[in-house]
Design a protein around this motif. Structure first.
Motif: not given
Ligand code: AMP
Ligand code: ZN
Length: 475
Positions: A48-49, A237-240, A267-273
């Motif tokens: 996001t930053y 970020g979108v969760d905000n 901004s959309e999230h960064l995902l892991v798996d």
């Protein structure tokens, strides 16, 4: 004359692209929600930053000034819990995480914002807003002595997240049994009353009693204090989006009777798996984790930057490796251009550059469309490399291409920010020995030196301008 290209950004609220401009005629005023400093930020936060940094740099690329504020959330449940459990004052607890955050920003090549206000320093501004909300009858004292915002008093509540007040109130009334303190379960806290068991010695005095501000009012207060009641861009970020930004709109607009932010960018999230990277899920990497594995801040920046900010990005080590390889190609290209001494060229390079500039600007202006922007860069690398192979680029043209790269690097921030490699002195001496051996046609000794250098993880690159050592790519 051709119309200048103008930067347009997707507005979460209107759901269309809108032009970015400074509404005060001076600078684009941008508020970006910053980290909660209870731990090290993870690279999901940094996605996001990095997006916000790309936006900041792009605003400048299109000839505008920008004034960016990023807050540091040092008052919330998690920072208080950490300080109380550690038996230390809040500022002592948060200090190392603030420091680490700034170190990480630097390692990732993020331009500093113009101000980093801390919530603990803006309590009076928060109290003032809450008082205004109480006076206007949109905030009330709950049974637990906390102060809440009554969302039904703000008819456009839900306009950012496109949720309807009715849905929220229906949902809320089903949960009302758990929420005795509030009039409506969807109401949110502005001032949380002090609870000695939970809060230890951490509280602030206010006209509504001891306690502490809620997270949402912190951002409204700092944004209004530092940027004014109506700002150009608010990002996160979108969760905000919900509830944080929805609540910021409600309380700010009820206080000031002005539109709080013109463009909301998320901004959309960064995902892991394929799951959101988050502290609570435990599936996160900090920048430090990646640096300890031998990656550089510049490689992480490139990996986070190269997917459009409104698409989810699944983090893998393969993608980090791909970023490292792309940067290596670009480094080789720059080294090649810097080594050109030829004074013959041909006008084709000028045409290529003009075309590249137009395509790069158009892509960026289109909601920071990074993939075609980077595509343009790699097309240029390919075409110019072919011209170089044919000895058709002059020193003057090479300089113009380098100038173009420096210009687009004001946005990308990865081309001319190579960390100076610490090449061990013994290997540098070995390279001199090998070159001397070659000059004396002592091929076995030259080969032996090359092999030794290789075993230490470096290769020799020979060019007409000399030879240099280059670190072997990680496999
Ligand atoms: P926090 O410290 O949790 O308040 O988050 C700081 C910023 O990081 C906010 O703008 C969040 O939206 C953003 N953020 C948190 N997790 C992720 C993630 N996995 N991907 C992208 N952004 C995130
Ligand atoms: Zn915020």
């Amino acid at each position: 004359m051709q119309d200048p290209v103008r930067l347009r950004l997707h507005n979460t609220e209107s759901r269309v692209l809108e032009e970015v401009f400074p509404s005060d005629g001076k600078a684009v005023r941008m508020y970006t929600c910053g980290p909660t400093v209870y731990n090290f930020a993870h690279i999901g936060n940094f996605r996001t930053y990095v997006f916000e940094d790309l936006l900041r740099r792009s605003i400048k690329f299109f000839g505008m000034k920008v004034h960016q504020v990023m807050n540091l959330t040092d008052i919330d449940d998690k920072t208080l819990k950490g300080a109380i459990e550690g038996g230390i004052p809040l500022d002592v607890y948060t200090e190392p995480y603030k420091k680490a955050f700034f170190e990480d920003l630097q390692a990732l090549g993020l331009e500093p914002a113009d101000a980093y206000p801390e919530a603990t320093k803006y309590i009076p501004a928060m109290i003032k807003l809450i008082q205004t909300l109480i006076e206007k009858g949109v905030a009330y004292h709950g049974q637990d002595r906390s102060v809440y915002f009554a969302i039904r008093k703000f008819p456009s509540y839900g306009r950012l997240s496109h949720l309807h007040l009715d849905e929220l109130q229906v949902g809320a009334s089903q949960r009302i049994a758990d929420e005795y303190d509030k009039e409506n379960a969807a109401d949110f806290v502005l001032w949380k009353s002090y609870d000695p068991e939970r809060d230890g010695e951490i509280y602030w005095e206010s006209p509504f009693g001891r306690g502490r501000p809620g997270w949402h009012i912190e951002c409204s207060a700092m944004a209004i204090e530092l940027l004014g009641p109506s700002i150009d861009i608010h990002a996160g970020g979108v969760d905000n989006i919900f509830p944080h930004h929805e609540n910021e709109i409600a309380q700010s607009e009820c206080c000031t009777s002005q539109r709080f932010a013109r463009i909301w960018a998320h901004s959309e999230h960064l995902l892991v798996d394929h799951k959101k990277m988050s502290k609570s899920a435990g599936n996160f990497y900090t920048l430090r984790d990646l640096l300890n594995r031998g990656y550089t801040g510049r490689q992480v920046r490139f990996a986070l930057l190269s997917t459009h900010y409104r698409s989810q990005l699944n983090f893998t080590f393969a993608s980090l490796q791909a970023a490292a390889s792309s940067l290596e190609r670009l480094d080789d290209f720059i080294a090649r251009l810097e080594g050109i001494q030829n004074d013959k060229g041909q006008p084709q390079a000028e045409i290529l550059l003009h075309d590249a500039h137009q395509k790069f600007s158009a892509a960026l202006a289109d909601d920071l469309n990074i993939s075609p922007a980077l595509g343009t860069l790699f097309d240029l690398v390919r075409s110019v490399n072919t011209l170089c192979d044919e000895n058709r680029i002059s020193k003057l043209e090479a300089e113009k291409i380098l100038q173009f790269l420096k210009n687009i690097d004001t946005v990308l921030g990865v081309l001319f920010t190579r960390e100076e490699e610490e090449i061990p002195i013994e290997l540098q001496e070995m390279l001199v020995k090998r070159n001397e051996a070659r000059a004396e046609k002592n091929w076995p000794l030259a080969d032996e030196c090359r092999q030794l250098i290789y075993e230490h993880g470096y290769v020799i690159e020979d060019s007409p301008t000399g030879s240099r050592l280059k670190k072997l790519a990680k496999s």
